[in-house]
Motif scaffolding. Structure first.
Motif, short mmCIF file in Angstrom:
data_model
loop_
_atom_site.label_atom_id
_atom_site.label_comp_id
_atom_site.label_asym_id
_atom_site.label_seq_id
_atom_site.Cartn_x
_atom_site.Cartn_y
_atom_site.Cartn_z
N ALA A 30 6.40 19.90 -39.59
CA ALA A 30 6.18 20.64 -38.35
C ALA A 30 7.50 20.81 -37.59
N GLY A 61 0.44 22.78 -36.10
CA GLY A 61 0.92 21.42 -36.21
C GLY A 61 2.04 21.03 -35.27
N VAL A 62 2.52 21.95 -34.45
CA VAL A 62 3.63 21.65 -33.55
C VAL A 62 3.10 21.13 -32.21
N ASP A 100 7.36 17.25 -30.85
CA ASP A 100 8.31 17.82 -31.81
C ASP A 100 9.51 18.41 -31.08
#
Length: 167
Positions: free
Chosen positions: A23, A46-47, A51
């Motif tokens: 990600a 998925g981020v 992140d």
């Protein structure tokens, strides 16, 4: 807020030595100094805010000056629930052509590429992420519809066209 890659971030894109999480690698790839943090969070699977924090802590990204305040100091919001059609394997709801919204069009197009073309649509997915205007997205959408037509036939292309543009 808008982020840009630092010199270290650009080096990391080719070196691939520091960022191991998929990600985070995808996020680093897509940060271009033009797309907002909110846009990336909404459209890149998925981020999370974490992140962004991790990439910033490694010195790989930096805030574009004058792009607004950071959300990194706020607690992470709950991830939005998947649309029922997407959860059921569909490609989301059709985009109303009268109010072609960048974020909604991007989301629908990205879901369509994934569900209809799979890994064969990888370059189209990158093109969606690179697009910064509705016109650029329409160009990617037209290319996507053409690939769907060539791989799955005219009925599938017609369905994709309706999903993106309505009617």
């Amino acid at each position: 807020m808008i982020w840009t890659k630092t010199d270290a971030g650009r080096i990391e894109m080719t070196a691939r030595t520091r960022v191991k999480e998929r990600a985070q690698r995808n996020l680093l790839l897509l940060i271009d100094g033009a797309k907002s943090e909110e846009m990336l969070l909404a459209n890149v699977t998925g981020v999370t805010i974490e992140d962004f924090r991790a990439l910033e802590a490694m010195g790989l990204i930096a805030q574009v000056s004058g792009s607004g305040s950071s959300r990194l100091n706020t607690p992470p919001a709950a991830a939005p629930a998947a649309a029922p059609a997407a959860a059921a394997g569909g490609v989301g709801t059709p985009v109303d052509p009268g109010e072609l919204d960048y974020a909604k069009f991007t989301s629908t197009l990205t879901q369509m590429i994934s569900s209809e073309l799979g890994l064969r649509g990888f370059t189209l997915t990158l093109a969606v992420e690179k697009a910064s205007t509705i016109e650029e997205l329409r160009d990617v959408a037209d290319r996507t519809i053409e690939q769907i037509r060539s791989r799955k036939g005219e009925p599938a292309a017609h369905k994709a066209r309706r999903m993106l543009y309505g009617g």
